[in-house]
Design an enzyme around this catalytic site. Structure first.
Site, PDB file in Angstrom:
ATOM      1  N   ASP A  35       4.886  -5.114   0.320  1.00 48.32           N
ATOM      2  CA  ASP A  35       4.215  -4.701   1.314  1.00 48.32           C
ATOM      3  C   ASP A  35       4.632  -5.603   2.516  1.00 48.32           C
ATOM      4  OD1 ASP A  35       1.898  -3.004   2.052  1.00 48.32           O
ATOM      5  OD2 ASP A  35       1.450  -4.797   3.005  1.00 48.32           O
ATOM      6  N   GLU A  37       3.648  -6.262   6.740  1.00 49.58           N
ATOM      7  CA  GLU A  37       2.974  -6.023   7.979  1.00 49.58           C
ATOM      8  C   GLU A  37       3.697  -6.304   9.082  1.00 49.58           C
ATOM      9  OE1 GLU A  37       0.061  -5.403   7.846  1.00 49.58           O
ATOM     10  OE2 GLU A  37      -0.405  -5.829   5.526  1.00 49.58           O
ATOM     11  N   HIS A 177      -5.218  -5.349   4.475  1.00 56.69           N
ATOM     12  CA  HIS A 177      -4.325  -5.316   5.369  1.00 56.69           C
ATOM     13  C   HIS A 177      -3.435  -6.760   5.308  1.00 56.69           C
ATOM     14  CE1 HIS A 177      -5.253  -1.241   6.907  1.00 56.69           C
ATOM     15  NE2 HIS A 177      -6.494  -1.929   6.877  1.00 56.69           N
ATOM     16  N   ASP A 182      -2.062  -6.583  -0.538  1.00 57.31           N
ATOM     17  CA  ASP A 182      -1.987  -5.165  -0.578  1.00 57.31           C
ATOM     18  C   ASP A 182      -0.761  -4.826  -1.740  1.00 57.31           C
ATOM     19  OD1 ASP A 182      -3.779  -4.859   1.611  1.00 57.31           O
ATOM     20  OD2 ASP A 182      -2.281  -3.838   2.718  1.00 57.31           O
TER      21      ASP A 182
END
Length: 581
Positions: A35, A37, A177, A182
């Protein structure tokens, strides 16, 4: 997967599976659930601010990867900072993507990458590799959005966001988040989804990677039809409610292949339609895969199932023949009557009438054969006038009485020789014509001559190989089986007369004695081909198998003519020695 903005999920972006991974059980696959960001939603313009990943196999966590990343050009907006909790102060001392990316690639080497809405995450990783000139390893990629949509309906969840699915399945880690949290939640979701796929018989990575939306629900409802199918070589048939055969297939493992129709690894639209109509699966076990393929060909030719396309309607094949008249001409036919009346051996079969017509036109150009359809007899010979072909010198002019019958037959003797199996003049004349056309800068016409020559030689080579094998009364041969042991075959006049499988080399002789005694009697074939010759495909299949098999005995001589189609096809580059015919 956590992202700065709400993004619509899209299809799985995955690379093609390698042969090394065929049939890999899911519990043996190493997954790296990743994952990211980011500072925005567009790969190449926005930058990665955090990478989190979990390495898992068989439900066990093997390792974790987590790192903040300092963006080099982009800024973290207030909205993104509130959503992810990642601020400029947090990433000021973080390493750059140039330092973090090689570590992540090493962490995930050899694994299947998994992400929720994978095109987003994989797109950023691939873009970063391209920007930094790092090698992107082209891993297999699974998207948990796509997978969850196949087994979690809208009746269960309102959408397929990670937070919604995590709450529905009650994952231990809740997505927040942040990349690692995640990734952990996505890993739990993956294994919950895999459990559901297991209920539909999906047990390998390859089956999972080929899941598609079309017809999935309908195939799920019919998955019970696969129960009881034996895991051995054979032919399977899908039947409707009246026991009409809808589709016939073959496999070295019928159970695994039939399950594929119901677990969505089958993506053909016609198959989804067929499965909807199917009510039963009937199986015919065979000694080995070769026998299964032969029986499939025979059954398709006999039953003509509506959802099969190959091996059907051999009567639709086209042939090139000389007409039965005083001044013969070439024509493309499909009837047995025309084949029987041809004064020369028919050329074919051609699967396409268009291909046959192109080869006929080439022969018309190379040899002085009559082209017009006027039927000439001694009574009406004096009343005929030269046709267009005769006027331009492409025909000897028999329709105008310019030459008599014996002279005309002598002029087309080379053409008759070609149809009877001697292709020497065909290749020489084609070479001369292509050189002349190239000299005149007529390259497209020269290419048409080349393609027609290759089509004619390829079709003739197949027919020649079929005739050569059919002339042999009996062949005993064997080859190693794909899962050990040896596959045995008794071939008589180009037809599989008996088949067996021997577990070891010591039992081969005894097995041949047994199956030869009970093998089917096959009569010698006729001299002329027939328009509905459904055995030709079986003979070609056996000829291909024999190229890699070991012959133990043979009655008769197996040979091809020195001036035949196979020789000239190899010389001209149409086929290579050892290619299937």
């Amino acid at each position: 997967m956590s992202t700065p903005f709400d993004r619509a999920p899209s299809a799985t972006a995955s690379s093609q599976l390698s042969f090394d991974s065929l049939g890999t059980p899911l519990h043996e696959v190493t997954f790296v659930i990743v994952d990211l960001e980011t500072t925005g939603t567009t790969a190449g313009k926005s930058e990665i601010t955090e990478i989190g990943a979990v390495k898992m196999r068989g439900g066990e966590v093997l390792g974790e990867f987590q790192s903040l990343v300092k963006p080099e050009e982009s800024v973290i907006s207030p909205f993104v900072a509130r959503l992810t909790g990642i601020t400029h102060a947090m990433v000021d001392d973080a390493p750059s993507i140039r330092s973090v990316l090689p570590s992540f690639l090493e962490f995930s080497v050899g694994a299947v990458l998994v992400a929720h809405n994978a095109p987003f995450d994989i797109g950023f990783l691939r873009s970063a590799c391209e920007k930094l000139d790092y090698h992107w390893p082209q891993p297999t990629v699974l998207d948990t959005v796509t997978l969850s949509r196949r087994v979690v309906s809208r009746d269960e969840v309102r959408n397929h966001k990670l937070s919604t699915l995590a709450a529905h399945f009650g994952t231990e880690v809740s997505p927040d988040h942040r990349a690692l949290s995640d990734a952990k939640a996505t890993g739990e979701l993956l294994h919950r989804v895999l459990e559901r796929f297991g209920g539909y018989g999906i047990t390998t990575l390859e089956e999972l990677a080929t899941v598609r939306q079309a017809g999935w629900a309908k195939r799920q409802a019919k998955s019970h039809l696969a129960k009881g199918v034996p895991a051995e070589p054979g032919v399977y048939m899908f039947l409707d409610g009246t026991r009409r055969v809808l589709y016939i297939g073959k496999s070295g493992n019928m159970a695994r292949r039939v399950r594929g129709y119901f677990n969505a690894s089958e993506n053909r639209g016609r198959m989804a339609e067929m499965i909807t109509a199917a009510q039963e699966v009937s199986c015919l076990p065979c000694a080995h895969a070769l026998e299964a393929e032969v029986r499939e060909i025979r059954l398709i030719g006999e039953l003509a199932p509506p959802y099969n396309r190959r091996s059907k309607n051999p009567e639709r094949n086209s042939w090139i023949v000389l007409s039965d008249e005083a001044y013969p001409r070439l024509s493309v036919v499909r009837s047995n009557t025309a084949l029987e009346k041809s004064p020369a051996t028919p050329m074919g079969p051609f699967r396409s009438r268009k291909t046959a017509q192109a080869v006929k036109e080439l022969l018309d150009t190379l040899y002085p054969v009559k082209r017009c359809t006027a039927r000439i007899t001694s009574a009406n010979l004096g009343s005929h006038r030269p046709c267009v072909s005769s006027q331009v010198g492409q025909c000897g002019g028999p329709c105008a009485g310019v030459i008599d019958r014996q002279e005309y037959l002598a002029d087309i003797s080379d053409l008759v020789a070609v149809m009877d199996g001697d292709y020497s003049t065909l290749r020489d004349l084609c070479t001369q014509r292509m050189s002349r056309l190239a000299t005149e800068a007529r390259y497209e016409t020269a290419a048409e001559v080349r393609d027609s020559m290759r089509s004619g030689l390829a079709n003739a080579a197949r027919a020649e190989s079929v005739r050569a094998l059919r002339d042999i009364p009996e062949i005993l041969a064997y080859s190693p089986g794909p899962e050990g042991g040896f596959d045995l075959a008794v071939i008589r006049h180009g037809k599989l007369a008996a088949a067996a499988h021997s577990r070891g080399s010591r039992g081969i002789d005894e097995a041949f004695v047994a199956i030869r005694a009970s093998a089917e009697w096959v009569p010698a074939p006729g001299k002329l081909p027939t328009a509905s010759d459904s055995l030709a495909e079986e003979t070609r299949l056996l000829s291909q198998w024999l190229q890699s098999a070991t012959l133990t005995s043979m009655r008769g001589a197996w040979s091809l003519p020195r001036t035949g189609a196979n020789f000239h096809a190899q010389e001209s580059g149409t086929v290579r020695l050892g290619d299937p015919v």
